[in-house]
Design an enzyme around this catalytic site. Structure first.
Site, PDB file in Angstrom:
ATOM      1  N   THR A  64       0.837  -1.081  -0.130  1.00 42.10           N
ATOM      2  CA  THR A  64      -0.092  -0.046  -0.035  1.00 42.10           C
ATOM      3  C   THR A  64       0.753   1.316   0.168  1.00 42.10           C
ATOM      4  O   THR A  64       2.237   1.133  -0.206  1.00 42.10           O
ATOM      5  CB  THR A  64      -0.997  -0.172   1.094  1.00 42.10           C
ATOM      6  OG1 THR A  64      -1.866   1.036   1.058  1.00 42.10           O
ATOM      7  CG2 THR A  64      -0.117   0.268   2.613  1.00 42.10           C
ATOM      8  N   LYS A  68       3.516   1.222  -3.765  1.00 42.14           N
ATOM      9  CA  LYS A  68       2.929   0.530  -4.857  1.00 42.14           C
ATOM     10  C   LYS A  68       3.754   0.847  -6.079  1.00 42.14           C
ATOM     11  O   LYS A  68       3.329  -0.081  -7.032  1.00 42.14           O
ATOM     12  CB  LYS A  68       1.369   1.222  -4.990  1.00 42.14           C
ATOM     13  CG  LYS A  68       0.497   0.644  -4.155  1.00 42.14           C
ATOM     14  CD  LYS A  68      -0.903   1.040  -4.491  1.00 42.14           C
ATOM     15  CE  LYS A  68      -1.956   0.383  -3.237  1.00 42.14           C
ATOM     16  NZ  LYS A  68      -3.290   0.671  -3.689  1.00 42.14           N
ATOM     17  N   ASN A  89      -0.360  -3.974  -5.903  1.00 36.95           N
ATOM     18  CA  ASN A  89      -0.719  -4.266  -4.554  1.00 36.95           C
ATOM     19  C   ASN A  89      -0.705  -5.607  -4.048  1.00 36.95           C
ATOM     20  O   ASN A  89      -1.149  -5.919  -2.945  1.00 36.95           O
ATOM     21  CB  ASN A  89      -2.378  -3.613  -4.327  1.00 36.95           C
ATOM     22  CG  ASN A  89      -3.250  -4.438  -4.742  1.00 36.95           C
ATOM     23  OD1 ASN A  89      -3.078  -5.174  -5.984  1.00 36.95           O
ATOM     24  ND2 ASN A  89      -4.325  -4.619  -4.335  1.00 36.95           N
ATOM     25  N   ASP A 104      -6.657  -4.073  -7.125  1.00 39.41           N
ATOM     26  CA  ASP A 104      -7.473  -2.936  -7.031  1.00 39.41           C
ATOM     27  C   ASP A 104      -8.355  -2.393  -7.843  1.00 39.41           C
ATOM     28  O   ASP A 104      -9.696  -2.509  -7.699  1.00 39.41           O
ATOM     29  CB  ASP A 104      -6.637  -1.433  -6.847  1.00 39.41           C
ATOM     30  CG  ASP A 104      -5.926  -1.601  -5.393  1.00 39.41           C
ATOM     31  OD1 ASP A 104      -6.448  -2.080  -4.428  1.00 39.41           O
ATOM     32  OD2 ASP A 104      -4.888  -0.684  -5.426  1.00 39.41           O
ATOM     33  N   ALA A 127      -4.953  11.927  -9.440  1.00 34.68           N
ATOM     34  CA  ALA A 127      -4.309  11.157 -10.502  1.00 34.68           C
ATOM     35  C   ALA A 127      -2.965  10.689 -10.217  1.00 34.68           C
ATOM     36  O   ALA A 127      -2.093  10.288 -10.720  1.00 34.68           O
ATOM     37  CB  ALA A 127      -3.846  12.547 -11.621  1.00 34.68           C
ATOM     38  N   ARG A 150      -5.262  18.600  -8.984  1.00 34.05           N
ATOM     39  CA  ARG A 150      -5.000  19.594  -8.504  1.00 34.05           C
ATOM     40  C   ARG A 150      -3.542  20.101  -9.178  1.00 34.05           C
ATOM     41  O   ARG A 150      -3.266  21.341  -9.349  1.00 34.05           O
ATOM     42  CB  ARG A 150      -4.741  19.941  -7.022  1.00 34.05           C
ATOM     43  CG  ARG A 150      -3.623  19.206  -6.397  1.00 34.05           C
ATOM     44  CD  ARG A 150      -3.560  19.157  -4.765  1.00 34.05           C
ATOM     45  NE  ARG A 150      -2.819  18.278  -4.200  1.00 34.05           N
ATOM     46  CZ  ARG A 150      -2.546  18.201  -3.018  1.00 34.05           C
ATOM     47  NH1 ARG A 150      -3.070  19.009  -2.375  1.00 34.05           N
ATOM     48  NH2 ARG A 150      -1.592  17.490  -2.466  1.00 34.05           N
ATOM     49  N   LEU A 215     -12.995   6.404  -2.547  1.00 26.11           N
ATOM     50  CA  LEU A 215     -12.070   5.254  -2.221  1.00 26.11           C
ATOM     51  C   LEU A 215     -11.643   5.293  -0.738  1.00 26.11           C
ATOM     52  O   LEU A 215     -11.220   4.062  -0.361  1.00 26.11           O
ATOM     53  CB  LEU A 215     -10.814   5.342  -3.138  1.00 26.11           C
ATOM     54  CG  LEU A 215     -10.815   5.323  -4.675  1.00 26.11           C
ATOM     55  CD1 LEU A 215      -9.732   5.078  -5.195  1.00 26.11           C
ATOM     56  CD2 LEU A 215     -11.994   4.181  -5.030  1.00 26.11           C
TER      57      LEU A 215
END
Ligand code: NAP
Length: 272
Positions: A64, A68, A89, A104, A127, A150, A215
């Protein structure tokens, strides 16, 4: 003896031990699931754990945040989905090779299926690695996808990996024009302990009839979910995705299928 575990940092609030220990018990297998906190940038820590998988001391691992992507250089082979997503993962061995996989993406789709019909258009907020898994999963179903980040350049990099996706800034002026039937939060905004944060701009109306999938699963109800419910939308956290990715990883490690309901029970929750 099946020895499993999770690499990441920090790991104190992980639900994965409860999920996998319940799966081991239900499958009648002797084994354990341990937490392996590895600080960001600790290359030796990652190398050592993969060595332990390679020698058979560990049966398999989950990975995690924040490793990853960083872990990939230590693996022998990536599955085709993990390669396209560029993040893994789940780690296991096959024929002496250490494989990196990504559960995932299918985990998200399985849980989404529980919640809505396949979407035709989706807006993904963020992203990073999770956004890539979501885009991979949705694109294979033919859904048109917009990504709002952002940092626009990060979304543009995603568009190079997944040609055809639309990119925009994570700002009210851009989001107001989107009319998706699914909004996915793939940012950590709102995750414990920053529970008052929200990736959706305050006061911006949600697209009519959209489903909101956050999520994040800690806390059990995020600010985004609260706002979506207040606007009369259907909304869910990512606990179902966590459960489904764990179920798939467990099957890759042990060959045993477990029922999702058993895993929901293991974390004391019910599907929303
Ligand atoms: P990541 O690779 O670090 O990417 C996070 C993305 O969110 C980046 O685009 C980042 O932009 C952006 N971001 C971070 N903070 C933000 C903020 N306050 N406002 C707006 N954008 C922000 O992380 P990830 O692996 O994709 O994980 C994202 C979230 O998904 C985490 O909360 C994680 O726990 C969750 N997740 C859940 C599951 C599940 O099974 N339910 C599975 C995977 C991930 P910058 O690069 O500019 O920071």
């Amino acid at each position: 003896m099946i020895r499993l575990g999770l690499i990441g940092y920090p790991l104190e609030h992980s639900l994965s031990p409860a999920l996998h220990e319940a799966a081991l018990r239900a499958s009648g297998l002797q084994g354990s699931y341990s937490l392996y906190p590895v600080c960001p940038g600790d290359v030796e820590g990652l190398d050592d754990l993969i060595h332990r998988v390679r020698t058979g001391e560990l049966t398999g691992l989950n990975v995690t945040i924040p490793h990853k992507q960083a872990i990939i250089r230590f693996l022998d082979v990536l599955t085709s989905s993990a390669d396209t997503i560029g993040a893994i993962n789940t780690i296991y061995t096959r024929n002496g090779k250490v494989i990196g996989d990504n559960t995932d993406a299918p985990g998200f789709l399985t849980d989404l299926d529980r919640f809505m019909l396949p979407p035709t258009s989706a807006l993904v907020l963020g992203a990073g690695g999770a956004a890539r898994a979501i885009i991979y999963a949705l694109r294979n179903g033919g859904c048109s996808i917009s990504v709002a980040a952002r940092r626009l350049e990060q979304a543009e990099q995603l568009a190079q990996r997944f040609p055809g996706i639309e990119v925009m800034e994570l700002k009210a002026v851009a989001l107001a024009k989107a009319q998706p039937d699914l909004i996915v939060n793939a940012t950590p905004a709102g995750m414990f302990p920053a529970v008052d944060e929200c990736p959706w701009p305050a006061g911006l109306a949600f697209p009519e009839g959209a489903v909101v999938y956050d999520l994040i699963y800690n806390p059990a109800e995020t600010q985004l979910i609260r706002w979506a419910h207040k606007a009369g939308l259907r909304a869910t956290t990512g606990l179902g995705m966590l459960i489904e990715q764990a179920r798939l990883a467990f099957e890759l490690w042990t060959g045993c299928k477990v029922d999702s309901r058993l895993l929901w029970d293991a974390v004391g929750q019910r599907p929303s």
